[in-house]
Write a protein that holds these residues in place. Structure first.
Motif, PDB file in Angstrom:
ATOM      1  N   GLY A 122      37.115  53.286  49.645  1.00 38.70           N
ATOM      2  CA  GLY A 122      35.866  52.532  49.712  1.00 38.70           C
ATOM      3  C   GLY A 122      35.318  52.162  48.345  1.00 38.70           C
ATOM      4  O   GLY A 122      34.391  51.351  48.245  1.00 38.70           O
ATOM      5  N   VAL A 123      35.854  52.725  47.279  1.00 34.07           N
ATOM      6  CA  VAL A 123      35.429  52.384  45.928  1.00 34.07           C
ATOM      7  C   VAL A 123      36.054  51.044  45.550  1.00 34.07           C
ATOM      8  O   VAL A 123      37.269  50.865  45.641  1.00 34.07           O
ATOM      9  N   LYS A 124      35.218  50.100  45.152  1.00 39.26           N
ATOM     10  CA  LYS A 124      35.744  48.773  44.820  1.00 39.26           C
ATOM     11  C   LYS A 124      35.077  48.234  43.561  1.00 39.26           C
ATOM     12  O   LYS A 124      33.998  48.659  43.150  1.00 39.26           O
ATOM     13  N   LEU A 125      35.745  47.279  42.970  1.00 38.08           N
ATOM     14  CA  LEU A 125      35.275  46.610  41.771  1.00 38.08           C
ATOM     15  C   LEU A 125      34.459  45.390  42.179  1.00 38.08           C
ATOM     16  O   LEU A 125      34.860  44.617  43.061  1.00 38.08           O
ATOM     17  N   ARG A 126      33.293  45.204  41.548  1.00 40.67           N
ATOM     18  CA  ARG A 126      32.455  44.025  41.778  1.00 40.67           C
ATOM     19  C   ARG A 126      32.149  43.397  40.418  1.00 40.67           C
ATOM     20  O   ARG A 126      31.565  44.058  39.547  1.00 40.67           O
ATOM     21  N   VAL A 127      32.523  42.142  40.269  1.00 41.04           N
ATOM     22  CA  VAL A 127      32.332  41.452  38.997  1.00 41.04           C
ATOM     23  C   VAL A 127      32.050  39.980  39.287  1.00 41.04           C
ATOM     24  O   VAL A 127      32.526  39.433  40.286  1.00 41.04           O
ATOM     25  N   PHE A 128      31.261  39.358  38.442  1.00 39.97           N
ATOM     26  CA  PHE A 128      30.933  37.943  38.586  1.00 39.97           C
ATOM     27  C   PHE A 128      31.649  37.147  37.496  1.00 39.97           C
ATOM     28  O   PHE A 128      31.650  37.549  36.321  1.00 39.97           O
ATOM     29  N   VAL A 129      32.237  36.027  37.892  1.00 44.43           N
ATOM     30  CA  VAL A 129      33.009  35.201  36.958  1.00 44.43           C
ATOM     31  C   VAL A 129      32.487  33.766  37.014  1.00 44.43           C
ATOM     32  O   VAL A 129      31.925  33.337  38.036  1.00 44.43           O
ATOM     33  N   PRO A 130      32.677  33.024  35.958  1.00 48.65           N
ATOM     34  CA  PRO A 130      32.277  31.601  35.959  1.00 48.65           C
ATOM     35  C   PRO A 130      33.099  30.804  36.972  1.00 48.65           C
ATOM     36  O   PRO A 130      34.242  31.151  37.281  1.00 48.65           O
ATOM     37  N   GLN A 131      32.510  29.725  37.457  1.00 47.74           N
ATOM     38  CA  GLN A 131      33.206  28.915  38.462  1.00 47.74           C
ATOM     39  C   GLN A 131      34.446  28.251  37.897  1.00 47.74           C
ATOM     40  O   GLN A 131      35.363  27.918  38.628  1.00 47.74           O
ATOM     41  N   THR A 132      34.534  28.090  36.562  1.00 47.33           N
ATOM     42  CA  THR A 132      35.712  27.465  35.964  1.00 47.33           C
ATOM     43  C   THR A 132      36.937  28.359  36.038  1.00 47.33           C
ATOM     44  O   THR A 132      38.059  27.890  35.828  1.00 47.33           O
ATOM     45  N   TRP A 133      36.731  29.674  36.347  1.00 48.52           N
ATOM     46  CA  TRP A 133      37.867  30.596  36.433  1.00 48.52           C
ATOM     47  C   TRP A 133      38.508  30.586  37.826  1.00 48.52           C
ATOM     48  O   TRP A 133      39.614  31.088  37.997  1.00 48.52           O
ATOM     49  N   LEU A 134      37.820  30.070  38.816  1.00 47.91           N
ATOM     50  CA  LEU A 134      38.272  30.216  40.199  1.00 47.91           C
ATOM     51  C   LEU A 134      39.648  29.618  40.432  1.00 47.91           C
ATOM     52  O   LEU A 134      40.414  30.115  41.254  1.00 47.91           O
ATOM     53  N   VAL A 135      39.971  28.549  39.735  1.00 50.62           N
ATOM     54  CA  VAL A 135      41.259  27.900  39.963  1.00 50.62           C
ATOM     55  C   VAL A 135      42.414  28.796  39.557  1.00 50.62           C
ATOM     56  O   VAL A 135      43.537  28.649  40.058  1.00 50.62           O
ATOM     57  N   SER A 136      42.158  29.764  38.669  1.00 43.32           N
ATOM     58  CA  SER A 136      43.225  30.647  38.180  1.00 43.32           C
ATOM     59  C   SER A 136      43.260  32.001  38.863  1.00 43.32           C
ATOM     60  O   SER A 136      44.133  32.826  38.578  1.00 43.32           O
ATOM     61  N   LEU A 137      42.281  32.252  39.767  1.00 43.33           N
ATOM     62  CA  LEU A 137      42.195  33.563  40.410  1.00 43.33           C
ATOM     63  C   LEU A 137      42.550  33.445  41.891  1.00 43.33           C
ATOM     64  O   LEU A 137      42.139  32.499  42.567  1.00 43.33           O
ATOM     65  N   HIS A 138      43.299  34.466  42.398  1.00 48.80           N
ATOM     66  CA  HIS A 138      43.706  34.490  43.805  1.00 48.80           C
ATOM     67  C   HIS A 138      43.664  35.930  44.306  1.00 48.80           C
ATOM     68  O   HIS A 138      43.835  36.876  43.518  1.00 48.80           O
ATOM     69  N   THR A 139      43.418  36.066  45.600  1.00 44.13           N
ATOM     70  CA  THR A 139      43.451  37.421  46.166  1.00 44.13           C
ATOM     71  C   THR A 139      44.854  37.998  46.012  1.00 44.13           C
ATOM     72  O   THR A 139      45.856  37.305  46.221  1.00 44.13           O
ATOM     73  N   GLY A 140      44.910  39.264  45.627  1.00 45.09           N
ATOM     74  CA  GLY A 140      46.192  39.926  45.377  1.00 45.09           C
ATOM     75  C   GLY A 140      46.546  39.989  43.915  1.00 45.09           C
ATOM     76  O   GLY A 140      47.459  40.738  43.534  1.00 45.09           O
ATOM     77  N   ASP A 141      45.857  39.166  43.067  1.00 42.27           N
ATOM     78  CA  ASP A 141      46.136  39.223  41.634  1.00 42.27           C
ATOM     79  C   ASP A 141      45.682  40.558  41.059  1.00 42.27           C
ATOM     80  O   ASP A 141      44.704  41.154  41.512  1.00 42.27           O
ATOM     81  N   SER A 142      46.388  41.007  40.038  1.00 34.35           N
ATOM     82  CA  SER A 142      46.035  42.258  39.367  1.00 34.35           C
ATOM     83  C   SER A 142      45.147  41.971  38.162  1.00 34.35           C
ATOM     84  O   SER A 142      45.326  40.950  37.468  1.00 34.35           O
ATOM     85  N   PRO A 153      43.409  51.769  30.353  1.00 35.02           N
ATOM     86  CA  PRO A 153      42.841  50.959  31.432  1.00 35.02           C
ATOM     87  C   PRO A 153      43.552  51.240  32.760  1.00 35.02           C
ATOM     88  O   PRO A 153      44.680  51.734  32.795  1.00 35.02           O
ATOM     89  N   VAL A 154      42.849  50.926  33.838  1.00 35.56           N
ATOM     90  CA  VAL A 154      43.430  51.063  35.175  1.00 35.56           C
ATOM     91  C   VAL A 154      43.562  49.673  35.772  1.00 35.56           C
ATOM     92  O   VAL A 154      42.981  48.701  35.288  1.00 35.56           O
ATOM     93  N   THR A 155      44.318  49.605  36.850  1.00 29.95           N
ATOM     94  CA  THR A 155      44.604  48.317  37.478  1.00 29.95           C
ATOM     95  C   THR A 155      43.906  48.220  38.828  1.00 29.95           C
ATOM     96  O   THR A 155      43.871  49.192  39.586  1.00 29.95           O
ATOM     97  N   ALA A 156      43.376  47.058  39.110  1.00 27.31           N
ATOM     98  CA  ALA A 156      42.791  46.760  40.419  1.00 27.31           C
ATOM     99  C   ALA A 156      43.369  45.441  40.912  1.00 27.31           C
ATOM    100  O   ALA A 156      43.839  44.625  40.111  1.00 27.31           O
ATOM    101  N   LYS A 157      43.340  45.268  42.234  1.00 25.37           N
ATOM    102  CA  LYS A 157      43.819  44.021  42.831  1.00 25.37           C
ATOM    103  C   LYS A 157      42.645  43.288  43.467  1.00 25.37           C
ATOM    104  O   LYS A 157      41.815  43.894  44.146  1.00 25.37           O
ATOM    105  N   ILE A 158      42.588  41.995  43.232  1.00 25.90           N
ATOM    106  CA  ILE A 158      41.514  41.181  43.792  1.00 25.90           C
ATOM    107  C   ILE A 158      41.656  41.161  45.314  1.00 25.90           C
ATOM    108  O   ILE A 158      42.704  40.796  45.843  1.00 25.90           O
ATOM    109  N   SER A 159      40.617  41.584  46.009  1.00 28.93           N
ATOM    110  CA  SER A 159      40.637  41.626  47.466  1.00 28.93           C
ATOM    111  C   SER A 159      39.712  40.595  48.104  1.00 28.93           C
ATOM    112  O   SER A 159      39.823  40.300  49.288  1.00 28.93           O
ATOM    113  N   PHE A 160      38.790  40.041  47.309  1.00 30.31           N
ATOM    114  CA  PHE A 160      37.814  39.113  47.882  1.00 30.31           C
ATOM    115  C   PHE A 160      37.293  38.189  46.788  1.00 30.31           C
ATOM    116  O   PHE A 160      37.004  38.637  45.664  1.00 30.31           O
ATOM    117  N   ILE A 161      37.212  36.894  47.083  1.00 26.64           N
ATOM    118  CA  ILE A 161      36.598  35.902  46.201  1.00 26.64           C
ATOM    119  C   ILE A 161      35.525  35.206  47.015  1.00 26.64           C
ATOM    120  O   ILE A 161      35.805  34.596  48.048  1.00 26.64           O
TER     121      ILE A 161
END
Length: 213
Positions: A122-142, A153-161
């Motif tokens: 249930g522990v998850k990462l929450r971060v806000f990014v500029p809209q110009t980054w959205l084209v380069s980000l996808h769910t499942g990316d590390s 550093p530790v690794t997380a996978k994007i689960s929600f945009i």
């Protein structure tokens, strides 16, 4: 019982014969002996009936009643075991206690939670990014997450945009203020990594994007 009946019958015949031949006995004695003979006969009849009933074995109605009694007792045992199990509750999985809803001495209604648990997944990462980054980000990316005090550093996978912008300024949308939009990104960790993180802890995140703010 048969022997007793035979003796009383012989005694009755003998006394009746004496009364008729010699008068050496009285009618009262004969009546008493006849009563004894009748009692012995009834006793024998009762014993024979009991013996016949015993030879019948268990009858169907008795078997059905016994089976029904067994089922009722089994249901009572199951209910007692369930009642006992409700005296102590166990969380479905391990986790961190985030909040205690009740304190000692307070009354708790049936079915109400007493603690709030957060399992590692249930522990998850929450971060806000500029809209110009959205084209380069996808769910499942590390992404790399840097935690203060951690040696690496530790690794997380994007689960929600998020499909909606956050912190939209209260002005009419225009091309000039488009760079003020940010979007929520959520990521998940491996359970072993999440167990070492503290909810609410600030972190730094490195994205593999081609456009920087």
């Amino acid at each position: 019982a048969r022997i007793a009946l035979e003796l009383s019958e012989k005694d009755l015949v003998r006394q009746d014969h004496l009364l008729q031949i010699t008068g050496a006995t009285t009618q009262q004695d004969i009546d008493r002996i006849r009563s004894t003979r009748d009692q012995d006969r009834q006793h024998l009849t009762q014993l024979e009936a009991d013996l016949e009933t015993a030879h019948l074995g268990a009858r169907p109605d008795q078997i059905a009643a016994a089976d029904a009694n067994v089922h009722a007792l089994e249901a009572a045992v199951a209910r007692a075991e369930w009642d006992l199990s409700q005296k102590r509750q166990t969380a479905p999985e391990a986790g961190t206690v985030i909040d205690t809803v009740y304190r000692q001495g307070e009354w708790v209604a049936a079915g109400r939670p007493v603690v709030s648990l957060l399992p590692p997944e249930g522990v998850k990462l929450r971060v806000f990014v500029p809209q110009t980054w959205l084209v380069s980000l996808h769910t499942g990316d590390s992404v790399l997450v840097l935690v203060d005090g951690a040696s690496a550093p530790v690794t997380a996978k994007i689960s929600f945009i998020s499909p909606r912008a956050e912190f939209t300024p209260p002005v009419i949308y225009s091309r000039e203020n488009r760079n003020k939009f940010v979007f929520l990104i959520e990521g998940v960790f491996e359970p072993s990594v999440a167990a070492q993180l503290h909810p609410g802890q600030p972190v730094d995140v490195k994205f593999n994007v081609s456009v920087q703010p």
